[in-house]
Design a protein around this motif. Structure first.
Motif, short mmCIF file in Angstrom:
data_model
loop_
_atom_site.label_atom_id
_atom_site.label_comp_id
_atom_site.label_asym_id
_atom_site.label_seq_id
_atom_site.Cartn_x
_atom_site.Cartn_y
_atom_site.Cartn_z
N LYS B 234 -5.28 -1.21 -24.70
CA LYS B 234 -3.96 -1.03 -24.10
C LYS B 234 -4.01 0.00 -22.98
O LYS B 234 -3.40 -0.18 -21.93
N LEU B 235 -4.74 1.05 -23.23
CA LEU B 235 -4.82 2.10 -22.21
C LEU B 235 -5.51 1.58 -20.96
O LEU B 235 -5.13 1.91 -19.84
N SER B 236 -6.51 0.73 -21.16
CA SER B 236 -7.19 0.19 -19.98
C SER B 236 -6.22 -0.69 -19.20
O SER B 236 -6.26 -0.71 -17.96
N GLU B 237 -5.33 -1.38 -19.91
CA GLU B 237 -4.32 -2.17 -19.19
C GLU B 237 -3.38 -1.25 -18.42
O GLU B 237 -2.98 -1.56 -17.30
N VAL B 238 -3.05 -0.12 -19.04
CA VAL B 238 -2.19 0.84 -18.34
C VAL B 238 -2.84 1.28 -17.04
O VAL B 238 -2.21 1.31 -15.99
N PHE B 239 -4.11 1.59 -17.12
CA PHE B 239 -4.78 2.07 -15.91
C PHE B 239 -4.98 0.96 -14.89
O PHE B 239 -5.04 1.23 -13.70
N ASP B 240 -5.07 -0.27 -15.36
CA ASP B 240 -5.07 -1.37 -14.40
C ASP B 240 -3.76 -1.37 -13.63
O ASP B 240 -3.75 -1.56 -12.41
N SER B 241 -2.65 -1.14 -14.34
CA SER B 241 -1.36 -1.07 -13.67
C SER B 241 -1.31 0.07 -12.68
O SER B 241 -0.78 -0.07 -11.58
N ILE B 242 -1.81 1.22 -13.12
CA ILE B 242 -1.79 2.38 -12.25
C ILE B 242 -2.59 2.09 -10.99
O ILE B 242 -2.19 2.43 -9.87
N GLN B 243 -3.71 1.41 -11.17
CA GLN B 243 -4.54 1.08 -10.02
C GLN B 243 -3.79 0.15 -9.07
O GLN B 243 -3.80 0.35 -7.85
N LYS B 244 -3.14 -0.84 -9.67
CA LYS B 244 -2.39 -1.79 -8.84
C LYS B 244 -1.30 -1.07 -8.06
O LYS B 244 -1.09 -1.32 -6.87
N ASN B 245 -0.62 -0.18 -8.76
CA ASN B 245 0.46 0.57 -8.12
C ASN B 245 -0.07 1.36 -6.93
O ASN B 245 0.48 1.33 -5.83
N MET B 246 -1.17 2.07 -7.16
CA MET B 246 -1.75 2.90 -6.11
C MET B 246 -2.17 2.04 -4.92
O MET B 246 -1.98 2.41 -3.77
N THR B 247 -2.74 0.88 -5.22
CA THR B 247 -3.18 -0.02 -4.14
C THR B 247 -1.99 -0.49 -3.31
O THR B 247 -2.05 -0.52 -2.08
N SER B 248 -0.90 -0.85 -4.00
CA SER B 248 0.31 -1.26 -3.27
C SER B 248 0.83 -0.15 -2.39
O SER B 248 1.18 -0.36 -1.23
N VAL B 249 0.90 1.05 -2.99
CA VAL B 249 1.41 2.20 -2.23
C VAL B 249 0.59 2.38 -0.95
O VAL B 249 1.14 2.59 0.13
N THR B 250 -0.72 2.26 -1.10
CA THR B 250 -1.60 2.44 0.06
C THR B 250 -1.36 1.35 1.10
O THR B 250 -1.26 1.65 2.30
N GLU B 251 -1.27 0.11 0.66
CA GLU B 251 -1.05 -1.00 1.60
C GLU B 251 0.26 -0.80 2.35
O GLU B 251 0.33 -1.02 3.56
N ASN B 252 1.30 -0.41 1.58
CA ASN B 252 2.59 -0.16 2.23
C ASN B 252 2.44 0.92 3.29
O ASN B 252 2.96 0.81 4.39
N ASN B 253 1.73 1.98 2.93
CA ASN B 253 1.53 3.09 3.86
C ASN B 253 0.87 2.61 5.15
O ASN B 253 1.32 2.94 6.25
N VAL B 254 -0.19 1.85 4.99
CA VAL B 254 -0.95 1.42 6.16
C VAL B 254 -0.15 0.47 7.03
O VAL B 254 -0.05 0.64 8.25
N SER B 255 0.47 -0.53 6.40
CA SER B 255 1.08 -1.60 7.19
C SER B 255 2.37 -1.20 7.87
O SER B 255 2.84 -1.90 8.76
N THR B 256 2.98 -0.10 7.45
CA THR B 256 4.23 0.28 8.10
C THR B 256 4.07 1.60 8.84
O THR B 256 3.84 1.62 10.04
N LEU B 257 4.18 2.71 8.11
CA LEU B 257 4.15 4.01 8.77
C LEU B 257 2.79 4.27 9.42
O LEU B 257 2.71 4.85 10.51
#
Lengths: 522, 369
Positions: B234-257
């Motif tokens: 379960k914890l590994s699934e949690v960290f998969d989510s965290i990773q996904k979140n971080m990746t999205s945040v980064t993509e958003n950062n790059v593609s806009t601001l």
């Protein structure tokens, strides 16, 4: 070996005869044991005496399932609260009542610091929940003992200075003089407690929770001054570790009986612990490894009749390796988060500069708002890093050390076996000697030889019993450990998730507040 | 205020807003960009492939419009630094945020470049633009003739002339202001890149943690061991989510601001170059004036001619420059507003999604016996 069973918990003598209070599984004395605690102070110890190793595998009825969930937030100990009311909001240890099924008692070990906002502030949001849940828990359980370690204060000046912590206990157990009390202790006192427990209790195969490690570098910084962030972080880390250490000690039903533990919690003044050299420099694990090597080098190799021990030992070694790998990854994660704090702060400043120089008013405002949002993000990243660190990094470090302590238990068992074998071989030699004397017809020496044989016969019996008892204790300890570990990890993870969730919710608020500013640019 | 353009120009046959750099293809060491644009006539779409050299060809053609009066007052849309396969550390640093990922930000920046040129009232009329966007053959690869924008010579004279005091208060203010903003914008873009790169490291670390946790899963029927294994999974699934979140945040950062700050920074540089060209012209002008004054009667008339020509040109340049500055101001405010709004909206969405995910994980954990 059982002392008189009618007295109120007899103080543990300093010698090896510690069978008095520890549940004697191999003795038929368990029933007697139940009578000791007529006022129901520590039923846990009793039920342990009654249960058999295999029973431990069955799932005990979920009396405290609510508490389990609730106690997740209650397990943290990263709080710097001077308010006594809040002292125990995050430190909670419960000893379960004797359940009729005679199954292994549930023990909720508390071992989690809460994600401190910076490394010193307490997340206000975490406290209300834990207080509510604490009340809920209290209603369910009438036997408990809570310990908390708080208020680190520098005492003295210069290189002789040290940090004193307030150790507070709240308990309904009758073996203590009061219900709530506190004392001041320094780090070496904690180490001293460990030393004492180790000497007395490890011979029984108990897992003695290891204390936090000494750190010359850390302490030197603190001696110089407690104000800079790295000193603050060091002290907070140590405080949290000391609290978890104590919580583990008091949640161990047998260790709690040890008078040294009581003295540690209750006595105003403790004699200064001086023999803590063993834990300096080399560190706890190195010490365990050295002891292990010594055992392995002994000439009589143990032939294991019970593969359970071999298998478990192997499992534990594997697990230790896995946890170390996890620890390395978490360390790198924590470092990156700290980096992110730094780069976010620097970025925020550059946006502020840009905003200040901007001619267009609305754009200028939006850029300045952006800078503020980023500043808030930096704060969040800081908390995130603390959360990662205190929740996972320290959890893993604790368990790596606990596994080391477990290995120590296994070694104890091997030593016990070796002692038994040596006694047997000595007995054999004595018998051979007697036979020779019979043949040589020397009556006085014969008498002595017979006495020696009798002595060694009883020793052999004693050591065999010790070995068996130790084996059973070790089995129990292992099973208890595994239960605790699953609970501990689960509770820490929930705490982490909770913190992450709150973090995300705050982020949502930041962005919602910023959006109109961005849209207003014309 | 612009003089009539003498060169034959064309109006573009494509819908400017439809211009897209759809992908980039690696052919050995060369990167080829696929550019699509819709015909205004509605009869279809142009597909062309262009290399970086072709973009430079376009740029050179625009620079070399010497007969367009006041051309030096134009703020030329900035072309990103050349993207290279296996780029050196120096090039990567110059690329900044455009060097991330598999060239997606870079393609967006090239696309923006083309649109900026096409919409420019002077530049968009150049034939080269139509050829670039519509010709199925690669545009000519011959080196454009040496032009006034030869950077090398500029650099050498630069140090002396940059600080030359202006005759027009508007321009002096604008020059001072531009230097400040150019510096800050560049710094902001660089620092944002640092943030993005650190976020990427965190995402990677989360992935490692998740993988390591899955390795902790044990075999066997021991219920306590199973319990712990479940926790690890379960914890590994949690960290998969965290990773996904971080990746999205980064993509958003790059593609806009990220792209926004990068463009702002490069445009401020482009304005700086234009202002510098004008300053150089000012210096030239002042020289011709002195020459005219000091000229001996024999040469006087000729010198006066030269002076007049220089004055006229300088006035044209200043006129164009004023317009360009106003255009840029309006355009950059709009661009930054869009970038900020999109950035905020994307991050808000990502944050809400992540909060949901963590909530689900939390409930799943609580539900575990």
């Amino acid at each position: 070996m059982a002392a008189s069973s009618d007295r109120f918990p007899p103080p543990l003598p300093a010698t090896e005869e510690t069978g008095a209070v520890t549940p004697d599984m191999a003795d038929g004395d368990s029933d007697e044991g139940e009578d000791i605690f007529v006022n129901n102070s520590i039923p846990v110890a009793v039920s342990r005496g009654v249960s058999q190793p295999d029973n431990v595998n069955e799932q005990p009825p979920d009396l405290f399932s609510e508490e389990e969930a609730g106690s997740t937030t209650a397990k943290s100990n990263g709080v710097h609260s001077d308010d006594d009311n809040d002292l125990f909001a995050e430190a909670h240890v419960e000893l379960s009542t004797n359940t009729p099924g005679g199954s292994a008692p549930k023990e909720l070990s508390s071992s989690g610091p809460c994600p401190a906002s910076s490394f010193t502030k307490s997340p206000a949001s975490l406290q209300p929940t834990s207080l509510e849940q604490m009340e809920e828990d209290e209603a369910e359980d009438s036997f408990d003992i809570d310990v908390a370690v708080t208020n680190p204060e520098k005492v003295g000046d210069g290189m002789g200075a040290y940090v004193a912590y307030k150790v507070s206990t709240r308990t309904s157990l009758a073996m203590f003089r009061n219900k709530t009390f506190s004392v001041r202790r320094r780090f070496s006192d904690f180490l001293g407690l460990y030393e004492k427990l180790n000497v007395k209790q490890s011979l029984h195969g108990f897992i003695i929770p290891p204390p936090p490690e000494k750190s010359v570098v850390g302490m030197t910084k603190v001696k110089v001054g407690m104000d800079d962030p790295s000193s603050v972080e060091f002290v907070e880390r140590r405080r949290a570790a000391l609290e978890r250490y104590l919580q583990r000690v008091v949640s161990h039903p047998s260790l709690l009986q040890d008078p040294d533990v009581r003295d540690f919690l209750e006595r105003e003044e403790l004699p200064r612990a001086v023999s803590t050299q063993a834990l300096s420099g080399a560190g706890f694990l190195k010490m365990i490894n050295k002891a292990s090597d010594a055992v392995n080098k002994m000439t009589i190799k143990m032939n294991e009749s019970d593969t359970w021990f071999e298998d478990k030992f192997q499992e534990m070694e594997n697990e230790e390796q896995q946890l170390k790998k996890l620890q390395a990854v978490v360390d790198s994660l924590v470092n990156h988060r700290k980096e992110l704090c730094g780069s976010t702060a620097v970025f925020a400043k550059s946006m502020a500069m840009l905003g200040n120089s901007e001619d267009n008013t609305a754009l200028s405002r939006a850029l300045s708002q952006l800078a503020e949002v980023e500043d808030k993000m930096e704060q969040l990243h800081q908390e995130q890093a603390a959360s990662d660190f205190f929740i996972f990094a320290e959890l893993l470090a604790d368990y790596i050390r606990l596994l080391g302590a477990m290995r120590g238990c296994f070694d104890q068992r091997v030593r016990a076996w070796q002692r038994w074998q040596e006694a047997q071989s000595t007995l054999q030699k004595k018998r051979e000697a007697e036979a020779k004397l019979l043949w040589a017809n020397k009556p006085d020496k014969l008498q002595q030889a017979k006495e020696e044989i009798t002595e060694w016969e009883s020793r052999v019996t004693q050591y065999e019993r010790d070995f068996d008892r130790l084996g059973m204790t070790v089995r129990k300890e292992v099973l208890r450990f595994e239960k605790e570990k699953a609970k501990d990890f689960k509770s820490q993870i929930m705490k982490y998730l909770d913190a992450m969730l709150q973090s995300q919710q705050r982020i949502v608020k930041f962005w919602e507040a910023f959006l109109p500013e961005a849209k207003a640019i014309a | 205020m612009m003089e009539e353009v003498k060169e034959v120009t064309s109006t573009l046959s494509v819908d400017i807003q439809s211009i897209k750099v759809t992908e980039v293809v690696k052919e050995g060491d060369t990167l080829t960009f696929l550019i699509v644009s819709e015909k205004l006539s509605g009869t279809g779409v142009y597909h062309v492939d262009r290399t970086y050299d072709d973009f430079e060809w376009l740029q050179q053609h625009l620079y070399s419009q010497e007969d367009v009066s006041g051309i030096q007052g134009v703020i030329f849309p900035p072309l990103p630094v050349k993207a290279q396969v296996n780029a050196s550390a120096k090039v990567i640093k110059q690329l900044g945020i455009l060097g991330l990922g598999e060239w997606q930000p870079y393609c967006k920046a090239m696309e923006a470049f083309l649109r900026q040129i096409a919409t420019h009232s002077i530049l968009g009329k150049n034939k080269a633009v139509e050829i670039f966007l519509t010709s199925s053959d690669p545009p000519g690869r011959q080196r454009a003739r040496k032009n006034i924008f030869n950077r090398l010579s500029q650099a050498m004279e630069g140090m002396r002339k940059e600080g030359h005091k202006d005759v027009d208060e508007f321009f002096q203010t604008e020059r001072d202001h531009n230097i400040v903003i150019t510096g800050y914008a560049k710094t902001a873009a660089e620092r944002f890149l640092d943030v993005v790169q650190t976020e990427q490291k965190i995402a990677v670390a989360c992935g490692h943690f998740s993988t390591a946790l899955r390795l902790c899963v044990e075999q066997g029927e021991d219920p306590d061991k199973l319990d712990f294994s479940k926790v690890c999974v379960k914890l590994s699934e949690v960290f998969d989510s965290i990773q996904k979140n971080m990746t999205s945040v980064t993509e958003n950062n790059v593609s806009t601001l990220g792209l926004g700050l990068d463009l702002e920074s490069r445009y401020q540089e482009a304005e700086k170059e234009m202002l510098f060209r004008r300053t150089c012209k000012l210096v030239e002008l002042e020289i011709t004036r002195r020459n005219a004054e000091k000229a001996k009667p024999v040469k006087k008339a000729a010198m006066e001619e030269v002076k007049k020509a220089a004055e006229t040109e300088f006035d044209h340049i200043s006129g164009v420059a004023k317009d360009e500055i106003a255009r840029l101001q309006a355009a950059r405010v709009k661009m930054l507003q869009q970038a900020l709004v999109q950035w905020c909206e994307k991050q808000l969405l990502t944050a809400k999604e992540s909060a949901d995910q963590f909530n689900q994980h939390l409930r799943a954990f609580r539900g575990m016996a």
